[in-house]
Write a protein that holds these residues in place. Structure first.
Motif, short mmCIF file in Angstrom:
data_model
loop_
_atom_site.label_atom_id
_atom_site.label_comp_id
_atom_site.label_asym_id
_atom_site.label_seq_id
_atom_site.Cartn_x
_atom_site.Cartn_y
_atom_site.Cartn_z
N MET A 1 -23.20 -14.17 9.09
CA MET A 1 -23.89 -15.07 8.07
C MET A 1 -24.46 -14.26 6.91
N ILE A 2 -24.13 -14.76 5.63
CA ILE A 2 -24.59 -14.07 4.63
C ILE A 2 -25.56 -14.71 3.87
N GLU A 3 -26.39 -14.15 3.07
CA GLU A 3 -27.77 -14.57 2.24
C GLU A 3 -27.05 -15.78 1.49
N PRO A 4 -27.79 -16.87 1.16
CA PRO A 4 -27.36 -18.14 0.43
C PRO A 4 -27.30 -17.38 -1.20
N GLY A 5 -26.27 -17.87 -1.74
CA GLY A 5 -26.13 -17.36 -3.27
C GLY A 5 -25.32 -16.12 -3.28
N LEU A 6 -25.33 -15.12 -2.30
CA LEU A 6 -24.64 -14.03 -2.30
C LEU A 6 -22.98 -14.21 -2.43
N GLU A 7 -22.74 -15.36 -1.92
CA GLU A 7 -21.03 -15.38 -1.68
C GLU A 7 -20.45 -15.51 -3.12
N LYS A 8 -21.46 -15.75 -4.27
CA LYS A 8 -20.81 -15.76 -5.40
C LYS A 8 -20.97 -14.43 -6.25
N VAL A 9 -21.31 -13.46 -5.57
CA VAL A 9 -21.31 -12.09 -6.04
C VAL A 9 -20.03 -11.35 -5.69
N PRO A 10 -19.49 -10.86 -6.91
CA PRO A 10 -18.12 -10.18 -6.34
C PRO A 10 -18.44 -8.82 -5.64
N ILE A 11 -17.51 -8.41 -4.70
CA ILE A 11 -17.82 -7.22 -3.98
C ILE A 11 -16.55 -6.37 -4.28
N LEU A 12 -16.78 -5.17 -4.69
CA LEU A 12 -15.88 -3.98 -4.92
C LEU A 12 -15.87 -3.11 -3.72
N ILE A 13 -14.81 -3.04 -2.99
CA ILE A 13 -14.88 -1.90 -1.91
C ILE A 13 -13.71 -0.98 -2.22
N ILE A 14 -14.41 0.25 -2.62
CA ILE A 14 -13.83 1.57 -2.86
C ILE A 14 -13.51 2.43 -1.59
N SER A 15 -12.15 2.60 -1.28
CA SER A 15 -11.82 3.19 -0.34
C SER A 15 -11.54 4.70 -0.45
N ASN A 16 -12.37 5.34 -0.12
CA ASN A 16 -12.05 6.96 -0.44
C ASN A 16 -11.13 7.77 0.47
N LYS A 17 -10.49 8.70 0.37
CA LYS A 17 -9.80 9.70 1.61
C LYS A 17 -8.46 8.77 1.87
N GLN A 18 -7.93 8.02 0.72
CA GLN A 18 -6.85 7.19 0.99
C GLN A 18 -5.61 8.31 1.19
N ASP A 19 -5.90 9.63 0.90
CA ASP A 19 -4.72 10.55 0.77
C ASP A 19 -4.49 11.21 2.27
N LEU A 20 -5.43 10.72 3.34
CA LEU A 20 -5.17 11.16 4.65
C LEU A 20 -4.40 10.08 5.55
N GLU A 21 -3.58 10.63 6.15
CA GLU A 21 -2.70 9.95 7.04
C GLU A 21 -3.29 9.01 7.87
N GLU A 22 -4.81 9.15 8.32
CA GLU A 22 -5.55 8.31 9.40
C GLU A 22 -6.16 7.47 8.71
N ALA A 23 -6.05 7.41 7.39
CA ALA A 23 -7.03 6.32 6.52
C ALA A 23 -6.88 4.97 6.91
N ASP A 39 -15.69 -15.74 3.14
CA ASP A 39 -17.18 -15.79 3.04
C ASP A 39 -17.54 -15.43 1.44
N TRP A 40 -16.50 -14.83 0.71
CA TRP A 40 -16.77 -14.34 -0.48
C TRP A 40 -16.02 -14.97 -1.56
N LYS A 41 -16.62 -15.01 -2.67
CA LYS A 41 -15.76 -15.64 -3.71
C LYS A 41 -14.81 -14.64 -4.17
N ASP A 42 -15.16 -13.65 -4.32
CA ASP A 42 -14.34 -12.45 -4.93
C ASP A 42 -14.59 -11.06 -4.21
N ILE A 43 -13.61 -10.76 -3.63
CA ILE A 43 -13.57 -9.30 -2.82
C ILE A 43 -12.48 -8.46 -3.41
#
Length: 79
Positions: A1-23, A39-43
């Motif tokens: 469950m997410i806080e009301p209103g937060l579903e409108k906030v975009p989320i940016l997930i930056i995944s570091n270490k993607q050069d590793l084989e086990e990423a 759950d989210w408008k924009d991921i």
């Protein structure tokens, strides 16, 4: 469950270490955070490697775009 209103906030997930084989994949990362795309408008997911520099500037550019979108959204909501 997410806080009301937060579903409108975009989320940016930056995944570091993607050069590793086990990423983790995008799906694994989103699942481990405990959110679903339903759950989210924009991921936005962006892979990068700080070690090699791949994707770092692109991730920051995406962050700037999302912040700009959010500011415009709040501006139009207030007016």
């Amino acid at each position: 469950m997410i806080e009301p209103g937060l579903e409108k906030v975009p989320i940016l997930i930056i995944s570091n270490k993607q050069d590793l084989e086990e990423a983790a994949s995008e799906e694994e990362i989103i699942k481990s955070i405990g959110i679903s795309s339903m759950d989210w408008k924009d991921i936005v997911h962006h892979a990068c490697s700080a070690k090699t520099g791949d994707g770092v500037w692109e991730s920051l550019a995406k962050l700037a775009v999302l912040i700009n979108m959010l500011i415009k959204s709040f501006y139009f909501t207030l007016n």
